[in-house]
Design a protein around this motif. Structure first.
Motif, PDB file in Angstrom:
ATOM      1  N   TYR A   1      -9.017  56.822  18.598  1.00  0.00           N
ATOM      2  CA  TYR A   1     -10.369  56.587  18.070  1.00  0.00           C
ATOM      3  C   TYR A   1     -10.323  55.770  16.784  1.00  0.00           C
ATOM      4  O   TYR A   1     -10.994  56.062  15.810  1.00  0.00           O
ATOM      5  N   PHE A   2      -9.528  54.752  16.808  1.00  0.00           N
ATOM      6  CA  PHE A   2      -9.384  53.893  15.645  1.00  0.00           C
ATOM      7  C   PHE A   2     -10.075  52.570  15.944  1.00  0.00           C
ATOM      8  O   PHE A   2      -9.991  52.059  17.054  1.00  0.00           O
ATOM      9  N   ARG A   3     -10.776  52.015  14.942  1.00  0.00           N
ATOM     10  CA  ARG A   3     -11.446  50.722  15.114  1.00  0.00           C
ATOM     11  C   ARG A   3     -10.931  49.748  14.068  1.00  0.00           C
ATOM     12  O   ARG A   3     -10.722  50.116  12.918  1.00  0.00           O
ATOM     13  N   TYR A   4     -10.753  48.515  14.494  1.00  0.00           N
ATOM     14  CA  TYR A   4     -10.254  47.465  13.602  1.00  0.00           C
ATOM     15  C   TYR A   4     -11.405  46.600  13.112  1.00  0.00           C
ATOM     16  O   TYR A   4     -12.485  46.582  13.689  1.00  0.00           O
ATOM     17  N   THR A   5     -11.137  45.875  12.041  1.00  0.00           N
ATOM     18  CA  THR A   5     -12.147  45.006  11.432  1.00  0.00           C
ATOM     19  C   THR A   5     -11.711  43.552  11.533  1.00  0.00           C
ATOM     20  O   THR A   5     -10.564  43.219  11.212  1.00  0.00           O
ATOM     21  N   LEU A   6     -12.618  42.714  11.983  1.00  0.00           N
ATOM     22  CA  LEU A   6     -12.406  41.270  12.008  1.00  0.00           C
ATOM     23  C   LEU A   6     -13.020  40.705  10.741  1.00  0.00           C
ATOM     24  O   LEU A   6     -14.221  40.869  10.506  1.00  0.00           O
ATOM     25  N   PHE A   7     -12.208  40.070   9.907  1.00  0.00           N
ATOM     26  CA  PHE A   7     -12.732  39.343   8.751  1.00  0.00           C
ATOM     27  C   PHE A   7     -12.773  37.882   9.164  1.00  0.00           C
ATOM     28  O   PHE A   7     -11.787  37.344   9.664  1.00  0.00           O
ATOM     29  N   ALA A   8     -13.916  37.247   8.985  1.00  0.00           N
ATOM     30  CA  ALA A   8     -14.072  35.866   9.432  1.00  0.00           C
ATOM     31  C   ALA A   8     -14.619  34.974   8.330  1.00  0.00           C
ATOM     32  O   ALA A   8     -15.390  35.411   7.480  1.00  0.00           O
ATOM     33  N   VAL A   9     -14.197  33.720   8.397  1.00  0.00           N
ATOM     34  CA  VAL A   9     -14.703  32.658   7.527  1.00  0.00           C
ATOM     35  C   VAL A   9     -15.339  31.638   8.457  1.00  0.00           C
ATOM     36  O   VAL A   9     -14.696  31.153   9.387  1.00  0.00           O
TER      37      VAL A   9
ATOM     38  N   GLY B   1     -11.355  30.500  10.009  1.00  0.00           N
ATOM     39  CA  GLY B   1     -10.271  31.351   9.558  1.00  0.00           C
ATOM     40  C   GLY B   1     -10.641  32.795   9.806  1.00  0.00           C
ATOM     41  O   GLY B   1     -11.816  33.155   9.720  1.00  0.00           O
ATOM     42  N   CYS B   2      -9.645  33.617  10.148  1.00  0.00           N
ATOM     43  CA  CYS B   2      -9.941  35.034  10.393  1.00  0.00           C
ATOM     44  C   CYS B   2      -8.675  35.864  10.280  1.00  0.00           C
ATOM     45  O   CYS B   2      -7.568  35.334  10.249  1.00  0.00           O
ATOM     46  N   ASP B   3      -8.870  37.165  10.234  1.00  0.00           N
ATOM     47  CA  ASP B   3      -7.777  38.123  10.252  1.00  0.00           C
ATOM     48  C   ASP B   3      -8.327  39.439  10.778  1.00  0.00           C
ATOM     49  O   ASP B   3      -9.469  39.801  10.490  1.00  0.00           O
ATOM     50  N   ILE B   4      -7.519  40.146  11.560  1.00  0.00           N
ATOM     51  CA  ILE B   4      -7.899  41.459  12.063  1.00  0.00           C
ATOM     52  C   ILE B   4      -6.984  42.483  11.404  1.00  0.00           C
ATOM     53  O   ILE B   4      -5.766  42.327  11.401  1.00  0.00           O
ATOM     54  N   ALA B   5      -7.576  43.513  10.828  1.00  0.00           N
ATOM     55  CA  ALA B   5      -6.810  44.536  10.128  1.00  0.00           C
ATOM     56  C   ALA B   5      -7.509  45.882  10.258  1.00  0.00           C
ATOM     57  O   ALA B   5      -8.599  45.984  10.828  1.00  0.00           O
ATOM     58  N   GLU B   6      -6.888  46.902   9.678  1.00  0.00           N
ATOM     59  CA  GLU B   6      -7.446  48.245   9.744  1.00  0.00           C
ATOM     60  C   GLU B   6      -8.761  48.368   8.997  1.00  0.00           C
ATOM     61  O   GLU B   6      -9.594  49.197   9.331  1.00  0.00           O
ATOM     62  N   SER B   7      -8.944  47.552   7.961  1.00  0.00           N
ATOM     63  CA  SER B   7     -10.201  47.570   7.218  1.00  0.00           C
ATOM     64  C   SER B   7     -10.383  46.228   6.537  1.00  0.00           C
ATOM     65  O   SER B   7      -9.458  45.422   6.458  1.00  0.00           O
ATOM     66  N   GLU B   8     -11.588  45.999   6.049  1.00  0.00           N
ATOM     67  CA  GLU B   8     -11.858  44.782   5.282  1.00  0.00           C
ATOM     68  C   GLU B   8     -11.342  45.043   3.870  1.00  0.00           C
ATOM     69  O   GLU B   8     -11.998  45.665   3.050  1.00  0.00           O
ATOM     70  N   ASN B   9     -10.125  44.581   3.615  1.00  0.00           N
ATOM     71  CA  ASN B   9      -9.488  44.837   2.332  1.00  0.00           C
ATOM     72  C   ASN B   9      -9.033  43.517   1.697  1.00  0.00           C
ATOM     73  O   ASN B   9      -9.217  42.444   2.280  1.00  0.00           O
ATOM     74  N   THR B  10      -8.431  43.610   0.532  1.00  0.00           N
ATOM     75  CA  THR B  10      -8.032  42.421  -0.209  1.00  0.00           C
ATOM     76  C   THR B  10      -7.090  41.537   0.596  1.00  0.00           C
ATOM     77  O   THR B  10      -7.292  40.322   0.681  1.00  0.00           O
ATOM     78  N   GLU B  11      -6.071  42.125   1.207  1.00  0.00           N
ATOM     79  CA  GLU B  11      -5.108  41.331   1.977  1.00  0.00           C
ATOM     80  C   GLU B  11      -5.779  40.641   3.155  1.00  0.00           C
ATOM     81  O   GLU B  11      -5.534  39.466   3.432  1.00  0.00           O
ATOM     82  N   ASN B  12      -6.636  41.367   3.850  1.00  0.00           N
ATOM     83  CA  ASN B  12      -7.379  40.853   4.995  1.00  0.00           C
ATOM     84  C   ASN B  12      -8.249  39.656   4.588  1.00  0.00           C
ATOM     85  O   ASN B  12      -8.270  38.621   5.251  1.00  0.00           O
ATOM     86  N   ILE B  13      -8.938  39.778   3.470  1.00  0.00           N
ATOM     87  CA  ILE B  13      -9.817  38.720   2.975  1.00  0.00           C
ATOM     88  C   ILE B  13      -9.005  37.491   2.551  1.00  0.00           C
ATOM     89  O   ILE B  13      -9.326  36.353   2.920  1.00  0.00           O
ATOM     90  N   LEU B  14      -7.937  37.715   1.795  1.00  0.00           N
ATOM     91  CA  LEU B  14      -7.112  36.592   1.335  1.00  0.00           C
ATOM     92  C   LEU B  14      -6.459  35.856   2.502  1.00  0.00           C
ATOM     93  O   LEU B  14      -6.391  34.621   2.496  1.00  0.00           O
TER      94      LEU B  14
END
Length: 193
Positions: free
Chosen positions: A53-61, A71-84
Motif C-alpha cells: 500500500y505504498f504510493r510514489y510521487t511523480l515530480f514534473a517540470v 524533466g521528471c523524477d519518481i520517488a517516495e515523496s516530493e522531497n529536495t532530492e526529487n525536486i533537484l
C-alpha cells in the motif's frame, strides 16, 4: 470617477483570477509540482521484506509554452532530492534555463538547498516564483489530470482519483479496486516506472 471606482473594485476582487499571460516562447516559464501516482505498490524494506500500500510521487517540470514535460523524477515523496533531480533533468534535456520557474509553497522553498539554488538561478537571470494561486500552474495541473485520465486509467493497478472525484469514471469500479489492492497483485516500483 464612478466608472474608475467600479473598475478598481472589480480588479481588487478578481486579482487572483486575473488572466495569466501564457508563455510566448519555449523556456519562458517552467512550472514544477509533484503528483501522487494513482497506483498502490509494494517495496522492499531495510530487512528485505515487502511493504504494501505504498504510493510514489511523480515530480514534473513542464515547459509552459510547449506544454511538454521536460524533466521528471519518481520517488517516495516530493522531497529536495526529487525536486533537484527533476530540475536538473529539465536543464539537461533542453540545454537552457528558463526565464521563470513557478512553484507552489512547498516546504522545499524553506531549505538551504532551495536558497542556494534560487541564488544561483538569480545570478543567471532566472526568476523563482512561489505562488499559492493554483492558476499560476494550471498547465501542469491539467497535464497531471490528462496523464491520469489518458494514461493511468487504462493501466493495471489504477485505483482512481478518489471517492470525492466529480469526474465521470474518475472512480475505479470496486471489483477492479479489490483486485488491485490485494498485496499479491500490487505492482513494484520498477513496474510503475
Amino acid at each position: 470617477t464612478r466608472n474608475l471606482i467600479g473598475e478598481s473594485t472589480y480588479q481588487n476582487k478578481a486579482g487572483n483570477y486575473a488572466k495569466i499571460i501564457p508563455a510566448l516562447n519555449a523556456g519562458d516559464q517552467w512550472q514544477i509540482d509533484g503528483w501522487q501516482l494513482p497506483i498502490y505498490c509494494w517495496r522492499r524494506n531495510e530487512k528485505g521484506g515487502k511493504e504494501y500500500y505504498f504510493r510514489y510521487t511523480l515530480f514534473a517540470v513542464i515547459d509552459a509554452h510547449s506544454r511538454k514535460i521536460i524533466g521528471c523524477d519518481i520517488a517516495e515523496s516530493e522531497n529536495t532530492e526529487n525536486i533537484l533531480l527533476g530540475l536538473e533533468r529539465a536543464a539537461r534535456n533542453t540545454g537552457i534555463l528558463p526565464y521563470e520557474i513557478v512553484a507552489d509553497n512547498h516546504s522545499f522553498n524553506k531549505t538551504k538547498e532551495a536558497d542556494n539554488l534560487k541564488a544561483r538561478m538569480d545570478a543567471y537571470g532566472v526568476k523563482w516564483t512561489v505562488d499559492s494561486n493554483p492558476r499560476r500552474k494550471a498547465i501542469l495541473e491539467r497535464t497531471f489530470r490528462m496523464l491520469g485520465d489518458l494514461h493511468f486509467k487504462g493501466k493495471y493497478g489504477y485505483i482512481g482519483q478518489g471517492i470525492k472525484s466529480r469526474i465521470e469514471k474518475g472512480i475505479t469500479q470496486q471489483e477492479l479496486k479489490d483486485i488491485y489492492t490485494k498485496p499479491e497483485n500490487m505492482l513494484s516500483f520498477q513496474q510503475v516506472c
